[in-house]
Design a protein around this motif. Structure first.
Motif, PDB file in Angstrom:
ATOM      1  N   ALA A  10      19.433 -48.598  46.985  1.00  0.00           N
ATOM      2  CA  ALA A  10      19.652 -47.226  47.457  1.00  0.00           C
ATOM      3  C   ALA A  10      18.661 -46.798  48.536  1.00  0.00           C
ATOM      4  CB  ALA A  10      19.631 -46.247  46.288  1.00  0.00           C
ATOM      5  N   GLY A  11      17.379 -47.069  48.355  1.00  0.00           N
ATOM      6  CA  GLY A  11      16.382 -46.642  49.338  1.00  0.00           C
ATOM      7  C   GLY A  11      16.575 -47.304  50.682  1.00  0.00           C
ATOM      8  N   GLN A  12      16.840 -48.594  50.673  1.00  0.00           N
ATOM      9  CA  GLN A  12      17.036 -49.322  51.925  1.00  0.00           C
ATOM     10  C   GLN A  12      18.325 -48.886  52.619  1.00  0.00           C
ATOM     11  OE1 GLN A  12      16.680 -53.832  53.432  1.00  0.00           O
ATOM     12  NE2 GLN A  12      16.140 -53.605  51.297  1.00  0.00           N
ATOM     13  N   ILE A  13      19.369 -48.645  51.825  1.00  0.00           N
ATOM     14  CA  ILE A  13      20.632 -48.165  52.402  1.00  0.00           C
ATOM     15  C   ILE A  13      20.430 -46.789  53.018  1.00  0.00           C
ATOM     16  CG2 ILE A  13      22.955 -47.355  51.826  1.00  0.00           C
ATOM     17  CD1 ILE A  13      23.160 -49.786  49.924  1.00  0.00           C
ATOM     18  N   LEU A  14      19.698 -45.916  52.340  1.00  0.00           N
ATOM     19  CA  LEU A  14      19.445 -44.584  52.884  1.00  0.00           C
ATOM     20  C   LEU A  14      18.670 -44.669  54.195  1.00  0.00           C
ATOM     21  CD1 LEU A  14      19.741 -41.543  52.614  1.00  0.00           C
ATOM     22  CD2 LEU A  14      17.650 -41.535  51.232  1.00  0.00           C
ATOM     23  N   THR A  15      17.729 -45.578  54.300  1.00  0.00           N
ATOM     24  CA  THR A  15      16.968 -45.754  55.537  1.00  0.00           C
ATOM     25  C   THR A  15      17.899 -46.165  56.680  1.00  0.00           C
ATOM     26  OG1 THR A  15      14.971 -46.327  54.322  1.00  0.00           O
ATOM     27  CG2 THR A  15      15.088 -47.048  56.621  1.00  0.00           C
ATOM     28  N   ILE A  33      23.896 -33.041  59.347  1.00  0.00           N
ATOM     29  CA  ILE A  33      25.144 -33.661  58.896  1.00  0.00           C
ATOM     30  C   ILE A  33      24.887 -34.326  57.541  1.00  0.00           C
ATOM     31  CG2 ILE A  33      26.066 -33.921  61.234  1.00  0.00           C
ATOM     32  CD1 ILE A  33      25.293 -36.905  61.094  1.00  0.00           C
ATOM     33  N   PRO A  34      25.901 -34.396  56.676  1.00  0.00           N
ATOM     34  CA  PRO A  34      25.700 -34.903  55.310  1.00  0.00           C
ATOM     35  C   PRO A  34      24.974 -36.248  55.199  1.00  0.00           C
ATOM     36  CG  PRO A  34      27.818 -33.824  55.454  1.00  0.00           C
ATOM     37  CD  PRO A  34      27.264 -33.855  56.859  1.00  0.00           C
ATOM     38  N   PRO A  35      25.258 -37.248  56.041  1.00  0.00           N
ATOM     39  CA  PRO A  35      24.530 -38.517  55.877  1.00  0.00           C
ATOM     40  C   PRO A  35      23.020 -38.395  56.095  1.00  0.00           C
ATOM     41  CG  PRO A  35      26.486 -38.846  57.213  1.00  0.00           C
ATOM     42  CD  PRO A  35      26.312 -37.368  57.052  1.00  0.00           C
ATOM     43  N   VAL A  40      18.166 -40.125  48.036  1.00  0.00           N
ATOM     44  CA  VAL A  40      18.239 -41.469  47.478  1.00  0.00           C
ATOM     45  C   VAL A  40      18.973 -41.449  46.135  1.00  0.00           C
ATOM     46  CG1 VAL A  40      15.986 -41.482  46.302  1.00  0.00           C
ATOM     47  CG2 VAL A  40      16.950 -43.624  47.182  1.00  0.00           C
ATOM     48  N   GLU A  41      18.826 -40.367  45.369  1.00  0.00           N
ATOM     49  CA  GLU A  41      19.538 -40.265  44.092  1.00  0.00           C
ATOM     50  C   GLU A  41      21.048 -40.192  44.319  1.00  0.00           C
ATOM     51  OE1 GLU A  41      16.949 -38.196  44.939  1.00  0.00           O
ATOM     52  OE2 GLU A  41      15.420 -39.132  43.687  1.00  0.00           O
ATOM     53  N   GLN A  42      21.471 -39.506  45.368  1.00  0.00           N
ATOM     54  CA  GLN A  42      22.901 -39.422  45.677  1.00  0.00           C
ATOM     55  C   GLN A  42      23.443 -40.775  46.125  1.00  0.00           C
ATOM     56  OE1 GLN A  42      22.250 -36.050  48.344  1.00  0.00           O
ATOM     57  NE2 GLN A  42      23.797 -34.896  47.185  1.00  0.00           N
ATOM     58  N   VAL A  43      22.653 -41.500  46.901  1.00  0.00           N
ATOM     59  CA  VAL A  43      23.087 -42.839  47.319  1.00  0.00           C
ATOM     60  C   VAL A  43      23.184 -43.741  46.091  1.00  0.00           C
ATOM     61  CG1 VAL A  43      22.479 -44.888  48.680  1.00  0.00           C
ATOM     62  CG2 VAL A  43      22.145 -42.595  49.647  1.00  0.00           C
ATOM     63  N   ARG A  44      22.209 -43.672  45.202  1.00  0.00           N
ATOM     64  CA  ARG A  44      22.226 -44.481  43.986  1.00  0.00           C
ATOM     65  C   ARG A  44      23.461 -44.139  43.140  1.00  0.00           C
ATOM     66  NH1 ARG A  44      17.521 -43.231  42.280  1.00  0.00           N
ATOM     67  NH2 ARG A  44      16.459 -44.862  43.435  1.00  0.00           N
ATOM     68  N   ALA A  45      23.778 -42.856  43.019  1.00  0.00           N
ATOM     69  CA  ALA A  45      24.959 -42.442  42.258  1.00  0.00           C
ATOM     70  C   ALA A  45      26.236 -42.994  42.887  1.00  0.00           C
ATOM     71  CB  ALA A  45      25.017 -40.915  42.158  1.00  0.00           C
ATOM     72  N   ALA A  46      26.298 -43.018  44.211  1.00  0.00           N
ATOM     73  CA  ALA A  46      27.473 -43.579  44.894  1.00  0.00           C
ATOM     74  C   ALA A  46      27.596 -45.062  44.596  1.00  0.00           C
ATOM     75  CB  ALA A  46      27.384 -43.332  46.398  1.00  0.00           C
ATOM     76  N   ILE A  47      26.474 -45.769  44.624  1.00  0.00           N
ATOM     77  CA  ILE A  47      26.490 -47.210  44.343  1.00  0.00           C
ATOM     78  C   ILE A  47      26.997 -47.472  42.932  1.00  0.00           C
ATOM     79  CG2 ILE A  47      24.979 -49.217  43.948  1.00  0.00           C
ATOM     80  CD1 ILE A  47      23.258 -48.134  46.323  1.00  0.00           C
ATOM     81  N   GLU A  48      26.629 -46.616  42.011  1.00  0.00           N
ATOM     82  CA  GLU A  48      27.008 -46.807  40.607  1.00  0.00           C
ATOM     83  C   GLU A  48      28.441 -46.370  40.302  1.00  0.00           C
ATOM     84  OE1 GLU A  48      23.777 -44.751  38.706  1.00  0.00           O
ATOM     85  OE2 GLU A  48      22.431 -46.477  38.890  1.00  0.00           O
ATOM     86  N   SER A  49      29.040 -45.545  41.174  1.00  0.00           N
ATOM     87  CA  SER A  49      30.362 -44.997  40.856  1.00  0.00           C
ATOM     88  C   SER A  49      31.464 -45.400  41.837  1.00  0.00           C
ATOM     89  CB  SER A  49      30.287 -43.471  40.795  1.00  0.00           C
ATOM     90  OG  SER A  49      29.978 -42.942  42.075  1.00  0.00           O
ATOM     91  N   ALA A  50      31.128 -46.140  42.880  1.00  0.00           N
ATOM     92  CA  ALA A  50      32.120 -46.519  43.887  1.00  0.00           C
ATOM     93  C   ALA A  50      31.886 -47.971  44.289  1.00  0.00           C
ATOM     94  CB  ALA A  50      31.992 -45.602  45.115  1.00  0.00           C
ATOM     95  N   VAL A  51      32.722 -48.465  45.171  1.00  0.00           N
ATOM     96  CA  VAL A  51      32.502 -49.783  45.758  1.00  0.00           C
ATOM     97  C   VAL A  51      31.607 -49.562  46.969  1.00  0.00           C
ATOM     98  CG1 VAL A  51      33.565 -51.748  46.913  1.00  0.00           C
ATOM     99  CG2 VAL A  51      34.743 -50.654  44.994  1.00  0.00           C
TER     100      VAL A  51
END
Length: 148
Positions: A10-15, A33-35, A40-51
């Motif tokens: 998540a942290g590296q993806i957010l960077t 803009i949203p991105p 990092v918590e939102q990115v982690r949640a996306a990783i856990e709930s989506a592809v």
């Protein structure tokens, strides 16, 4: 190499996300803009709930994309490539990998801003067709696209 992301990415993806979306923010004159404001918590949640797929160059994540099945369509989001890796086919490879990773999807839906010509060219080249436009405010119209 393109593989499924895991929570510790998540942290590296957010960077990468923040670096990749700065030009979009500049293009539309909007630093919020949203991105760029996602946590990092939102990115982690996306990783856990989506592809969520990541493209790597050695140990470094150089791109990612998200997909979430909604009915029979996969909603594509947050396609990103690190600025120094752009123009080398990473975005194309990520989208093609997402299409393969969600074979049950009858269609893939995404959107981008009307001024994002590079994005629009990429999506059209990969078989996406414009379905409609949505005016968000004076400086932004979203272009919605679908690939069947």
């Amino acid at each position: 190499m393109i593989v499924r992301a895991v929570a510790r990415d998540a942290g590296q993806i957010l960077t990468v996300q923040r670096a990749a979306y700065v030009t979009e923010a500049q293009l539309y004159g909007d630093p919020f803009i949203p991105p760029l404001v996602e946590s990092v918590e939102q990115v982690r949640a996306a990783i856990e709930s989506a592809v969520v797929l990541k493209a790597t160059d050695g140990e470094r994540i150089v791109g990612a994309v998200r997909g979430r099945l909604a009915g029979t369509a996969c909603r594509v989001g947050r396609l990103m490539v690190a600025p120094d890796a752009q123009g080398r086919g990473v975005g194309t490879a990520l989208l093609e990998a997402l299409h393969e990773a969600v074979p049950e999807a009858a269609a893939f839906d995404l959107f981008t801003g009307h001024l994002s010509e590079g994005n629009l060219r990429l999506y059209r080249r990969l078989g996406y067709r414009e379905t409609h436009r949505e005016r968000m405010d004076d400086h932004l119209t979203l272009v919605h696209m679908r690939r069947d």
